[in-house]
Design a protein around this motif. Sequence first.
Motif, mmCIF file in Angstrom:
data_model
loop_
_atom_site.group_PDB
_atom_site.id
_atom_site.type_symbol
_atom_site.label_atom_id
_atom_site.label_comp_id
_atom_site.label_asym_id
_atom_site.label_seq_id
_atom_site.Cartn_x
_atom_site.Cartn_y
_atom_site.Cartn_z
ATOM 1 N N LEU A 43 0.865 -1.163 0.000
ATOM 2 C CA LEU A 43 0.000 0.000 0.000
ATOM 3 C C LEU A 43 0.906 1.218 0.000
ATOM 4 C CD1 LEU A 43 -2.730 1.541 0.503
ATOM 5 C CD2 LEU A 43 -2.171 1.338 2.940
ATOM 6 N N GLU A 44 0.775 2.056 -1.013
ATOM 7 C CA GLU A 44 1.506 3.323 -1.051
ATOM 8 C C GLU A 44 0.503 4.444 -0.860
ATOM 9 O OE1 GLU A 44 3.991 2.273 -4.833
ATOM 10 O OE2 GLU A 44 4.952 3.948 -3.768
ATOM 11 N N VAL A 45 0.901 5.469 -0.113
ATOM 12 C CA VAL A 45 0.022 6.596 0.164
ATOM 13 C C VAL A 45 0.688 7.850 -0.394
ATOM 14 C CG1 VAL A 45 -1.219 7.875 1.946
ATOM 15 C CG2 VAL A 45 -0.731 5.429 2.284
ATOM 16 N N ALA A 46 -0.008 8.535 -1.286
ATOM 17 C CA ALA A 46 0.520 9.768 -1.862
ATOM 18 C C ALA A 46 0.695 10.815 -0.761
ATOM 19 C CB ALA A 46 -0.437 10.283 -2.939
ATOM 20 N N PRO A 47 1.683 11.692 -0.901
ATOM 21 C CA PRO A 47 1.942 12.683 0.149
ATOM 22 C C PRO A 47 0.710 13.489 0.568
ATOM 23 C CG PRO A 47 3.740 12.708 -1.429
ATOM 24 C CD PRO A 47 2.684 11.792 -1.985
ATOM 25 N N ASP A 48 -0.134 13.855 -0.373
ATOM 26 C CA ASP A 48 -1.309 14.661 -0.023
ATOM 27 C C ASP A 48 -2.457 13.828 0.548
ATOM 28 O OD1 ASP A 48 -1.916 13.392 -2.419
ATOM 29 O OD2 ASP A 48 -2.929 15.136 -3.279
ATOM 30 N N GLN A 49 -2.277 12.510 0.611
ATOM 31 C CA GLN A 49 -3.303 11.627 1.161
ATOM 32 C C GLN A 49 -2.909 11.022 2.512
ATOM 33 O OE1 GLN A 49 -6.374 11.085 -0.424
ATOM 34 N NE2 GLN A 49 -5.587 12.788 -1.634
ATOM 35 N N ARG A 50 -1.705 11.311 2.971
ATOM 36 C CA ARG A 50 -1.220 10.736 4.228
ATOM 37 C C ARG A 50 -1.913 11.405 5.410
ATOM 38 N NH1 ARG A 50 4.992 10.991 2.183
ATOM 39 N NH2 ARG A 50 4.653 9.553 0.445
ATOM 40 N N GLY A 51 -2.200 10.601 6.400
ATOM 41 C CA GLY A 51 -2.846 11.122 7.600
ATOM 42 C C GLY A 51 -1.861 11.818 8.518
ATOM 43 N N ALA A 52 -2.279 11.951 9.761
ATOM 44 C CA ALA A 52 -1.439 12.583 10.774
ATOM 45 C C ALA A 52 -0.224 11.705 11.062
ATOM 46 C CB ALA A 52 -2.250 12.783 12.049
ATOM 47 N N PRO A 53 0.834 12.294 11.598
ATOM 48 C CA PRO A 53 1.990 11.483 11.996
ATOM 49 C C PRO A 53 1.575 10.424 13.027
ATOM 50 C CG PRO A 53 2.550 13.812 12.022
ATOM 51 C CD PRO A 53 1.060 13.728 11.823
ATOM 52 N N VAL A 54 2.186 9.253 12.922
ATOM 53 C CA VAL A 54 1.892 8.195 13.893
ATOM 54 C C VAL A 54 2.499 8.585 15.240
ATOM 55 C CG1 VAL A 54 1.747 6.388 12.134
ATOM 56 C CG2 VAL A 54 3.933 6.825 13.252
ATOM 57 N N GLY A 165 6.804 11.674 9.810
ATOM 58 C CA GLY A 165 6.295 10.590 10.646
ATOM 59 C C GLY A 165 4.955 10.045 10.184
ATOM 60 N N ARG A 166 4.581 10.349 8.955
ATOM 61 C CA ARG A 166 3.321 9.854 8.403
ATOM 62 C C ARG A 166 3.580 8.566 7.621
ATOM 63 N NH1 ARG A 166 1.477 14.585 4.742
ATOM 64 N NH2 ARG A 166 3.578 14.161 4.017
ATOM 65 N N VAL A 167 2.599 7.677 7.589
ATOM 66 C CA VAL A 167 2.754 6.418 6.861
ATOM 67 C C VAL A 167 2.750 6.704 5.371
ATOM 68 C CG1 VAL A 167 1.740 4.172 6.351
ATOM 69 C CG2 VAL A 167 1.780 5.025 8.712
ATOM 70 N N SER A 168 3.859 6.343 4.740
ATOM 71 C CA SER A 168 4.024 6.504 3.301
ATOM 72 C C SER A 168 3.714 5.206 2.560
ATOM 73 C CB SER A 168 5.462 6.940 3.022
ATOM 74 O OG SER A 168 5.785 6.783 1.669
ATOM 75 N N ALA A 169 4.031 4.073 3.219
ATOM 76 C CA ALA A 169 3.819 2.776 2.564
ATOM 77 C C ALA A 169 3.741 1.673 3.610
ATOM 78 C CB ALA A 169 4.958 2.491 1.589
ATOM 79 N N ARG A 170 3.112 0.565 3.204
ATOM 80 C CA ARG A 170 3.010 -0.611 4.063
ATOM 81 C C ARG A 170 3.147 -1.857 3.195
ATOM 82 N NH1 ARG A 170 -2.721 -2.028 5.665
ATOM 83 N NH2 ARG A 170 -2.591 -2.852 3.576
#
Length: 192
Positions: A43-54, A165-170
């Motif tokens: 799962l990749e998350v685009a920079p503008d779609q990333r949530g708050a820092p973990v 600190g935001r999830v970029s990929a999993r």
Amino acid sequence: MLAGLAGVLSVPLLAACGAEDPLAAQAGNADGKNYIAGDGSVLEVAPDQRGAPVQFSSTLFSGKPIGTEDLAGDPAVLNFWYAACAPCRVEAPDLQALHQRFEPEGVQFLGINVRDTIATAQAFERNFGITYPSVEDRGGEVLLAMTDYVPPQAVPTTIVLDRQGRVSARILGIAEPSTLRTLITTVLDEQA
């Protein structure tokens, strides 16, 4: 008698050092092994779609406290693992190689051990030459903080955090080295 017992107890640890690792050979088959084998999906998350820092805090096996503030400003790779997890044994050498490759660029690696005592975890790290730190998470505090990204039974799971600190990929399951290398490079190439 103690010497004989010590010899028996060291056999499983030495077995991991050989070319044939019977646990690693079971990596694709989770039947009755108390974990769900990940399918390697990414799962990749685009920079503008990333949530708050973990946000999490824990303690390294060395006893030093660590939290998300210690990772701030650098990309980070979090790997959820435990010693008897067959896929974890398969990916361990690749994770160590990627750690060595990206450490000079500031990428931090952190293992999140979800089951082992300190002795078991450190034996695994010695056997596989792991030099990046791990936290003990048998209580599930870090896992709970990451439940939006890490299914509780899917070990190994690897998460890449961006500089904020935001999830970029999993990656669920074994982190294929070229895929993880690309995911790390992606966050390194993003503007700070």
